[in-house]
Design an enzyme around this catalytic site. Structure first.
Site, mmCIF file in Angstrom:
data_model
loop_
_atom_site.group_PDB
_atom_site.id
_atom_site.type_symbol
_atom_site.label_atom_id
_atom_site.label_comp_id
_atom_site.label_asym_id
_atom_site.label_seq_id
_atom_site.Cartn_x
_atom_site.Cartn_y
_atom_site.Cartn_z
ATOM 1 N N GLY A 30 9.225 -7.342 -1.269
ATOM 2 C CA GLY A 30 8.543 -6.139 -1.733
ATOM 3 C C GLY A 30 8.770 -4.974 -0.790
ATOM 4 O O GLY A 30 7.859 -4.194 -0.516
ATOM 5 N N SER A 85 10.677 -2.251 -1.020
ATOM 6 C CA SER A 85 11.228 -0.992 -1.531
ATOM 7 C C SER A 85 10.234 0.160 -1.525
ATOM 8 O O SER A 85 10.638 1.322 -1.636
ATOM 9 C CB SER A 85 11.753 -1.183 -2.963
ATOM 10 O OG SER A 85 10.700 -1.514 -3.857
ATOM 11 N N ARG A 86 8.928 -0.147 -1.387
ATOM 12 C CA ARG A 86 7.929 0.923 -1.465
ATOM 13 C C ARG A 86 6.748 0.598 -0.555
ATOM 14 O O ARG A 86 6.580 -0.525 -0.108
ATOM 15 C CB ARG A 86 7.424 1.091 -2.908
ATOM 16 C CG ARG A 86 8.454 1.593 -3.889
ATOM 17 C CD ARG A 86 7.845 1.843 -5.259
ATOM 18 N NE ARG A 86 7.415 0.605 -5.894
ATOM 19 C CZ ARG A 86 6.656 0.542 -6.979
ATOM 20 N NH1 ARG A 86 6.210 1.649 -7.542
ATOM 21 N NH2 ARG A 86 6.318 -0.615 -7.514
ATOM 22 N N VAL A 122 10.362 -12.887 -6.471
ATOM 23 C CA VAL A 122 9.907 -13.917 -5.532
ATOM 24 C C VAL A 122 8.818 -14.819 -6.103
ATOM 25 O O VAL A 122 8.397 -15.769 -5.448
ATOM 26 C CB VAL A 122 9.428 -13.286 -4.198
ATOM 27 C CG1 VAL A 122 10.604 -12.706 -3.430
ATOM 28 C CG2 VAL A 122 8.347 -12.238 -4.436
ATOM 29 N N ASN A 156 5.424 -9.706 1.934
ATOM 30 C CA ASN A 156 4.650 -8.511 1.607
ATOM 31 C C ASN A 156 4.458 -8.296 0.107
ATOM 32 O O ASN A 156 3.535 -7.590 -0.291
ATOM 33 C CB ASN A 156 5.362 -7.285 2.208
ATOM 34 C CG ASN A 156 4.797 -5.988 1.682
ATOM 35 O OD1 ASN A 156 3.707 -5.560 2.048
ATOM 36 N ND2 ASN A 156 5.546 -5.340 0.776
ATOM 37 N N SER A 198 -5.081 -9.054 2.983
ATOM 38 C CA SER A 198 -5.843 -7.855 2.604
ATOM 39 C C SER A 198 -7.297 -8.015 3.018
ATOM 40 O O SER A 198 -7.818 -9.133 3.106
ATOM 41 C CB SER A 198 -5.771 -7.643 1.089
ATOM 42 O OG SER A 198 -6.670 -6.627 0.668
ATOM 43 N N TYR A 220 -7.008 -11.274 -7.227
ATOM 44 C CA TYR A 220 -6.377 -10.693 -6.032
ATOM 45 C C TYR A 220 -7.022 -11.254 -4.762
ATOM 46 O O TYR A 220 -6.319 -11.631 -3.811
ATOM 47 C CB TYR A 220 -6.522 -9.173 -6.074
ATOM 48 C CG TYR A 220 -5.787 -8.437 -4.988
ATOM 49 C CD1 TYR A 220 -4.413 -8.229 -5.071
ATOM 50 C CD2 TYR A 220 -6.459 -7.920 -3.882
ATOM 51 C CE1 TYR A 220 -3.726 -7.538 -4.076
ATOM 52 C CE2 TYR A 220 -5.785 -7.228 -2.887
ATOM 53 C CZ TYR A 220 -4.428 -7.044 -2.986
ATOM 54 O OH TYR A 220 -3.753 -6.356 -2.003
ATOM 55 N N ALA A 228 -8.580 -14.102 -4.358
ATOM 56 C CA ALA A 228 -8.212 -15.507 -4.191
ATOM 57 C C ALA A 228 -6.803 -15.635 -3.617
ATOM 58 O O ALA A 228 -6.546 -16.464 -2.738
ATOM 59 C CB ALA A 228 -8.307 -16.233 -5.528
ATOM 60 N N LYS A 272 -5.137 -13.442 -1.775
ATOM 61 C CA LYS A 272 -5.060 -12.949 -0.403
ATOM 62 C C LYS A 272 -5.832 -13.851 0.570
ATOM 63 O O LYS A 272 -5.439 -13.996 1.731
ATOM 64 C CB LYS A 272 -5.570 -11.512 -0.335
ATOM 65 C CG LYS A 272 -4.680 -10.520 -1.073
ATOM 66 C CD LYS A 272 -3.260 -10.506 -0.506
ATOM 67 C CE LYS A 272 -2.389 -9.425 -1.124
ATOM 68 N NZ LYS A 272 -1.048 -9.363 -0.523
ATOM 69 N N ILE A 274 -5.176 1.698 2.305
ATOM 70 C CA ILE A 274 -4.033 2.395 2.886
ATOM 71 C C ILE A 274 -3.502 3.430 1.894
ATOM 72 O O ILE A 274 -3.597 3.254 0.678
ATOM 73 C CB ILE A 274 -2.916 1.382 3.242
ATOM 74 C CG1 ILE A 274 -3.499 0.220 4.084
ATOM 75 C CG2 ILE A 274 -1.780 2.058 3.976
ATOM 76 C CD1 ILE A 274 -4.128 0.623 5.397
#
Length: 258
Positions: free
Chosen positions: A25, A27-28, A77, A103, A155, A168, A170, A172, A201
């Site tokens: 991940g 690219s951004r 992935v 990531n 996170s 999300y 669970a 992380k 962020i």
């Protein structure tokens, strides 16, 4: 490419010279910031992306314009065969993988009562299962060379929870548990495994929030601002260079969760 050739490409006074890093991940957002910092410090950075080839190529271009070395490789992935092909391609090109940054991540926010099986499964596949797939493919290489740095991006939501984010959270939280267990298994082999837990962020994901929601979040952060992607990248760089830190979750959240 041999270790000597990799070192030649990078000045030896840079701490990561001669190291090959894979950033999923990349690219951004946070992934791109990590890729740039690793390249700035001498690593040859492989940027993994799934869809946004344009963004991945832009990151590679920026790295190369600043004197670094990078390439982009497409891979989903969340699919084990894709990951196998990704890692095999990296090994074929460069002969080694020294640093793995897990990531890649997505959100599919929904209150639990409305959360579908598909929304649950998609988040778990991309955020958590991908960490297992990538790490499974690189771990033997790292064991053979008696060196490795694995850093998993978790996170604050995996620590404190989040409304409408059970899937999300669970995924992380699972990353944190995986990190600790793998660290125990690999500590004697020169491999460290750590996680970084970002708070809120300045990324596209946060920017898409309604302004009043963002303002409410910032009001609860002791530092009274959102974090920057570079600040996550700095924590990652620190953990890569640390030799006696493993199994830890480093919080980068402005004091929001302690």
């Amino acid at each position: 490419m041999s270790q000597a050739e990799l070192t030649l490409f990078n000045p030896i006074n840079k701490p990561l010279a001669g190291k090959v890093a894979v950033v999923t991940g990349g690219s951004r957002g946070i992934g791109a910031a990590i890729a740039k910092v690793l390249a700035k410090n001498g690593a040859y950075v492989v940027i993994n992306y799934q869809l946004r080839m344009d963004c991945a190529k832009a990151v590679v271009k920026e790295i190369e314009e600043q004197g670094g070395f990078s390439c982009a490789i497409q891979s989903d992935v969340s699919k084990p065969n894709d990951v196998k092909n990704l890692i095999e391609e990296v090994i074929k090109r460069y002969g080694q993988i020294d640093i793995l940054i897990n990531n890649a991540g997505i959100t599919r926010d929904r209150t639990f009562r409305k959360l579908s099986n598909e929304e649950w499964g998609e988040v778990i596949d991309v955020n958590l299962n991908s960490v297992f797939y990538t790490t499974s493919e690189v771990i033997n290489h790292m064991l053979e060379q008696n060196y490795g740095r694995i850093i998993n991006i978790s996170s604050i939501i995996g620590q404190a929870g989040g409304f409408g984010q059970t899937n999300y959270a669970a995924s992380k939280a699972g990353i944190i548990g995986l990190t600790k267990s793998l660290a125990l298994e690999t500590a004697k082999n020169g491999i460290t495994v750590n996680s970084v837990c970002p708070g809120f962020i300045e990324t596209e994901m946060v920017e898409e929030m309604p302004e009043n929601v963002r303002e409410n979040i910032v009001s609860k952060i002791p530092m009274k601002r959102l974090g920057k992607t570079d600040e996550i990248a700095e924590a990652v760089l620190f953990l890569i260079q640390a030799n006696y830190i493993t199994g830890q979750s480093i919080n980068v959240n402005g004091g929001l969760y302690m």
